[in-house]
Enzyme design. Structure first.
Site, PDB file in Angstrom:
ATOM      1  N   PRO A   2      30.598  25.294 -12.526  1.00  0.00           N
ATOM      2  CG  PRO A   2      31.348  23.429 -13.668  1.00  0.00           C
ATOM      3  CD  PRO A   2      30.565  23.845 -12.455  1.00  0.00           C
ATOM      4  CD  GLU A   3      26.826  29.822 -12.502  1.00  0.00           C
ATOM      5  OE1 GLU A   3      26.251  30.783 -13.018  1.00  0.00           O
ATOM      6  OE2 GLU A   3      26.641  29.473 -11.313  1.00  0.00           O
ATOM      7  CE  LYS A  49      24.418  26.559 -17.421  1.00  0.00           C
ATOM      8  NZ  LYS A  49      23.810  26.287 -16.110  1.00  0.00           N
ATOM      9  NE  ARG A 247      21.529  23.611  -9.511  1.00  0.00           N
ATOM     10  CZ  ARG A 247      22.165  24.070 -10.595  1.00  0.00           C
ATOM     11  NH1 ARG A 247      21.559  24.103 -11.753  1.00  0.00           N
ATOM     12  NH2 ARG A 247      23.406  24.489 -10.493  1.00  0.00           N
TER      13      ARG A 247
END
Ligand code: ZN
Length: 262
Positions: A2-3, A49, A247
């Site tokens: 999700p962005e 977000k 990440r």
């Protein structure tokens, strides 16, 4: 992943809640939805977000999906009993227009709407790149305050501009032909502005899309993200994956040379 585009799309899908009376509200943290039954949803909106649901009792529910969260809206009448919450489903809101559910969110929170300008997280957000009117001078000013940061770290920083997540940071570096570890201070204001304008263009183009694409190609929707060892769509070189801020970041060693003149 999700962005900002995902969350703005989710706000649209939850849109039918607006103006509806809440028939049922359940959350893993029950206190977060206390007193909501019988109240009316005023607005469903997104900031970067964060999904925000304003209620007429003067409070706002805030949902952050994190890396695994999913929102779902089913347009039907309120459920007569039946399980809403589960190990997966952390938030349920029923109205006559349908049921909104959120699975695996990172955050479900509630605050007084009038306190938003002082909210510890929301007040720190930079301009929202999913909106039409982005103050790019402000974005560039915030970016230039971090000259020693790698550009791949900068792009994830929601205090500079909000909406970019792990997919877009790799894609934006590729589109700009920037090695992810180029320092912000090596980029001029015009170049920084161009990167964030492209971010806005990409994010807005993908709001509400079932499959996110930066390339516009159905068979190869992304240039580099998640494509470790696959061929670069531009030059054919094998895409590389590295770790940045814990990440993954993906890039092409030929298209994105560290020593490119900037
Ligand atoms: Zn390449």
């Amino acid at each position: 992943m999700p962005e900002g585009d995902t969350i703005h799309g989710l706000a649209r899908r939850f849109g039918p809640l607006e103006g509806q009376t809440i028939a049922r509200a359940e959350a893993h943290l029950a206190g977060k939805v206390q007193g909501l039954v019988g109240r009316t949803v005023q607005t469903v909106r997104a900031r970067g977000k964060h999904l925000l649901i304003d209620v007429d009792d003067g409070t706002t529910l805030r949902v952050h999906l994190g890396m695994k969260g999913v929102g779902h809206f089913a347009a039907r009448g309120p459920s007569r009993g039946g399980a809403g919450l589960s190990a997966e489903v952390a938030l349920v809101i029923d109205t006559d227009a349908g049921r909104a559910q959120v699975r695996f969110p990172k955050v479900v929170d509630r605050f007084r709407t009038r306190d938003e300008p002082r909210h510890p997280v929301l007040s720190m957000l930079g301009p929202d790149l999913c909106t039409v009117d982005v103050d790019f001078d402000e974005v560039v000013r915030r970016a230039q305050a971090r000259p020693r940061d790698f550009v791949c770290h900068l792009l994830l920083d929601q205090h500079v501009a909000c909406g970019i997540g792990n997919v877009y940071r790799s894609e934006l570096c590729f589109i700009a032909r920037l090695h992810p570890t180029v320092e912000v201070g090596a980029l001029g204001a015009a170049r920084l502005g161009d990167i964030y304008r492209e971010a806005q263009r990409q994010l807005r183009a993908n709001v509400g899309k079932p499959v996110r694409t930066t390339t516009g190609r159905a068979r190869a929707p992304l240039y580099v993200y998640g494509r470790h060892r696959a061929q670069c769509l531009v030059c054919g070189t094998a895409i590389v994956r590295a770790e940045a801020a814990g990440r993954g970041v993906w890039f092409c060693t030929k298209c994105q040379r560290q020593a490119d003149p900037l």
